[in-house]
Design a protein around this motif. Structure first.
Motif, short mmCIF file in Angstrom:
data_model
loop_
_atom_site.label_atom_id
_atom_site.label_comp_id
_atom_site.label_asym_id
_atom_site.label_seq_id
_atom_site.Cartn_x
_atom_site.Cartn_y
_atom_site.Cartn_z
N ARG A 110 46.61 41.12 33.79
CA ARG A 110 46.79 42.32 34.59
C ARG A 110 47.55 42.03 35.88
N PRO A 111 48.52 42.88 36.24
CA PRO A 111 49.25 42.68 37.50
C PRO A 111 48.38 42.90 38.73
N ASP A 112 47.28 43.65 38.60
CA ASP A 112 46.40 43.85 39.76
C ASP A 112 45.33 42.78 39.87
N GLY A 113 45.39 41.77 39.00
CA GLY A 113 44.45 40.65 39.09
C GLY A 113 43.11 40.88 38.45
N ALA A 114 42.88 42.05 37.85
CA ALA A 114 41.59 42.31 37.21
C ALA A 114 41.45 41.46 35.95
N PRO A 115 40.22 41.03 35.66
CA PRO A 115 40.00 40.30 34.42
C PRO A 115 39.93 41.25 33.24
N LEU A 116 40.14 40.72 32.05
CA LEU A 116 39.94 41.50 30.84
C LEU A 116 38.48 41.41 30.44
N GLY A 117 37.93 42.53 29.99
CA GLY A 117 36.56 42.52 29.49
C GLY A 117 35.64 43.50 30.16
N PRO A 118 35.50 43.45 31.50
CA PRO A 118 34.53 44.34 32.15
C PRO A 118 34.90 45.82 32.12
N GLY A 119 36.14 46.16 31.83
CA GLY A 119 36.54 47.56 31.79
C GLY A 119 36.80 48.14 33.16
N LEU A 120 37.63 47.48 33.93
CA LEU A 120 37.96 47.92 35.29
C LEU A 120 39.27 48.71 35.26
N PRO A 121 39.28 49.92 35.82
CA PRO A 121 40.54 50.68 35.89
C PRO A 121 41.48 50.05 36.90
N PRO A 122 42.74 50.48 36.94
CA PRO A 122 43.71 49.87 37.86
C PRO A 122 43.24 49.91 39.31
N ALA A 123 43.47 48.80 40.01
CA ALA A 123 43.09 48.73 41.42
C ALA A 123 43.87 49.75 42.23
N ARG A 124 43.19 50.38 43.19
CA ARG A 124 43.82 51.43 43.99
C ARG A 124 44.27 50.96 45.36
N ASP A 125 43.78 49.81 45.82
CA ASP A 125 44.17 49.33 47.14
C ASP A 125 43.91 47.83 47.21
N GLU A 126 44.25 47.25 48.34
CA GLU A 126 44.11 45.80 48.49
C GLU A 126 42.65 45.37 48.47
N ALA A 127 41.77 46.20 49.00
CA ALA A 127 40.35 45.85 48.99
C ALA A 127 39.84 45.74 47.55
N GLU A 128 40.29 46.66 46.71
CA GLU A 128 39.87 46.61 45.32
C GLU A 128 40.49 45.40 44.61
N ARG A 129 41.73 45.06 44.95
CA ARG A 129 42.34 43.86 44.37
C ARG A 129 41.54 42.61 44.74
N ALA A 130 41.08 42.55 45.97
CA ALA A 130 40.30 41.40 46.40
C ALA A 130 38.98 41.32 45.64
N ARG A 131 38.36 42.48 45.43
CA ARG A 131 37.10 42.49 44.67
C ARG A 131 37.35 42.10 43.23
N TYR A 132 38.45 42.57 42.66
CA TYR A 132 38.79 42.19 41.29
C TYR A 132 39.02 40.68 41.18
N ALA A 133 39.65 40.10 42.20
CA ALA A 133 39.91 38.66 42.17
C ALA A 133 38.61 37.88 42.11
N ALA A 134 37.59 38.35 42.84
CA ALA A 134 36.30 37.67 42.82
C ALA A 134 35.65 37.80 41.44
N ILE A 135 35.75 38.97 40.85
CA ILE A 135 35.18 39.17 39.50
C ILE A 135 35.94 38.31 38.49
N ARG A 136 37.27 38.26 38.66
CA ARG A 136 38.07 37.48 37.72
C ARG A 136 37.70 36.00 37.78
N ALA A 137 37.42 35.50 38.95
CA ALA A 137 37.04 34.10 39.06
C ALA A 137 35.80 33.80 38.23
#
Length: 457
Positions: free
Chosen positions: A138-165
């Motif tokens: 994903r270009p927004d850094g979200a991982p595959l699997g949890p079912g996260l919709p596209p990130a809407r802002d930088e704060a959400e991208r940062a949260r997605y990065a933590a989940i992706r790790a």
């Protein structure tokens, strides 16, 4: 043209490949299908020659001792798909040597094509037919699997990065390592990227079975990926159920299904839906067991319910007012082609990602939790749109400990079904997507891809 079609031996994987086979055969192409012996009867009944390999029923494996999440997903994925890769590759190489095809068309989870794609030896062109959502990185850094919709802002991208790790540690990294180890034992290099990303970027072409409107924005897409619309639902032979005429008098029809894989426990979705809608005199609930015996439904059918092992979706979907599903990709696409709004409730396999796209697209509701509380259901007055999809904070965490056996709460299901039946925006969005699907000549698109790779395009 001579084609080899290679299919993972699961109903939801074989049926799309058989549909491609019918399209190719209708114009005179020669087709042979490679799959396990368990699917030989299905392939031959469709009129195609079948060559089989042994897989020890690996694709049916389910790790029911764990809740939905990366660890369960890793164990199931490795057992179902990676363990079969060497045997599939050996069978595919032998068949290529015998048949000398113009192209190989493989389902996206038939990993036996990866050794061919990573090898320097001569091979025919390879086309992957993706029978699931577009599982590129994903270009927004979200991982595959949890079912996260596209990130809407930088704060959400940062949260997605933590989940992706977390997901990378528990699933993505170990799965890639397992695939690389299997490839190394065959004397081949490792994958160039994550396994899922490699599946869709290594082949010469990818047939993506959906429309851009039902997929997140991955721009720029690899040029090998081509959206082709959706295949028609598979034909169902035999007589229609004795109750089929009841559909004509029903004011509203709600179809509920758990597909053909995640259907060992109808207490997860089918039975809660029957209970949730049992008192609705204005609704006819139709349940399908995906081939399992009807007595696998352990609750008495309410007076407003009917059931069958298999149903002809091509005939049924235009009569359906709402679909309740655990998120099988083929079933969801069949509903959207008919403009049917959806309640999706499933977290295993690829189902959270499919359900997330249902919610994000505005065509329905994604019940993100296993066994949500009655209060967690959506309001019937809610107005859906891609921008109003639920926050990922309500979705399952990679460390989720929820039990998959808890099932969906009837109260939450009732609220969700009421919403998609009564809020016009859901049906309007589903019909808009149906119009987008109708603009695709899927057969012509698929043949164009096959002709292009065969000609070196």
């Amino acid at each position: 043209m001579k084609l080899i079609l290679a299919a993972t031996p699961l109903t939801g994987h074989v049926n799309p490949l058989l549909a491609v086979a019918r399209i190719a055969a209708a114009r005179g192409d020669e087709v042979v299908v490679l799959t396990s012996a368990a699917m030989r009867g299905r392939v031959e009944a469709a009129g195609f020659r079948c060559v089989s390999y042994a897989d020890d029923h690996a694709p049916e494996y389910r790790e029911t001792s764990l809740p939905p999440g990366p660890e369960r997903g890793r164990r199931e994925f490795e057992r179902r798909f990676i363990d079969s890769m060497p045997g599939q590759a050996e069978a595919l190489r032998a068949l290529i040597a015998a048949e000398r095809p113009d192209a190989v068309v493989a389902g996206s989870l038939f990993l036996g094509v990866l050794p061919l794609l990573l090898d320097r030896r001569e091979r025919p062109p390879v086309v992957t037919c993706n029978i699931s959502f577009l599982f590129l990185d994903r270009p927004d850094g979200a991982p595959l699997g949890p079912g996260l919709p596209p990130a809407r802002d930088e704060a959400e991208r940062a949260r997605y990065a933590a989940i992706r790790a977390q997901v990378d540690r528990a699933f993505t990294g170990p799965v890639r390592a397992a695939a690389d180890a299997a490839l190394a034992r065959m004397g081949l290099p490792g994958l160039p990227a994550s396994l899922t990303h490699s599946i869709l970027t290594l082949p010469d072409a990818v047939i993506q079975l959906t429309i851009p409107d039902f997929e997140y924005d991955f721009a720029p897409l690899p040029p090998s990926i081509r959206f082709v619309g959706a295949l028609p639902p598979p034909p169902v032979s035999g007589p229609r159920p004795a109750w089929w005429s009841d559909l004509d008098g029903a004011s509203r029809v709600v179809l509920v299904t758990q597909g053909t894989l995640a259907n060992e426990d109808f207490g997860e979705l089918v039975e809660p839906t029957l209970r949730a809608l049992a008192d609705r005199d204005d609704v006819l609930v139709v349940a399908t067991t995906g081939g399992r015996p009807l007595d696998a439904i352990r609750v008495p059918l309410p007076a407003n319910a009917r059931a069958a092992t298999f149903l002809p979706f091509a005939e049924l979907m235009p009569r359906v007012d709402a679909l309740v599903t655990n998120g099988g990709y083929g079933t969801v696409l069949a509903a959207l082609q008919a403009g049917v709004p959806i309640v999706s409730a499933g977290l295993t396999e690829d189902k959270a990602e499919v359900g997330a796209r249902v919610g994000w697209s505005g065509a329905g509701i994604f019940l993100r939790e296993e066994g949500p509380s009655p209060a967690s259901g959506p309001s019937p007055a809610s107005s859906p749109s891609p921008a109003s999809s639920p926050s990922p904070a309500s979705g399952p965490s990679p460390a989720s400990s929820q039990s998959p056996a808890s099932g969906q709460e009837p109260a939450a299901l009732r609220r969700a079904v009421d919403a998609v039946l009564d809020a016009p925006a859901y049906r309007a969005r589903a019909r808009a997507l149906a119009a987008c699907f109708a603009r695709y000549d899927t057969g012509r698109e698929i043949l164009a891809v096959l002709d292009g790779v065969a000609a070196g395009g």
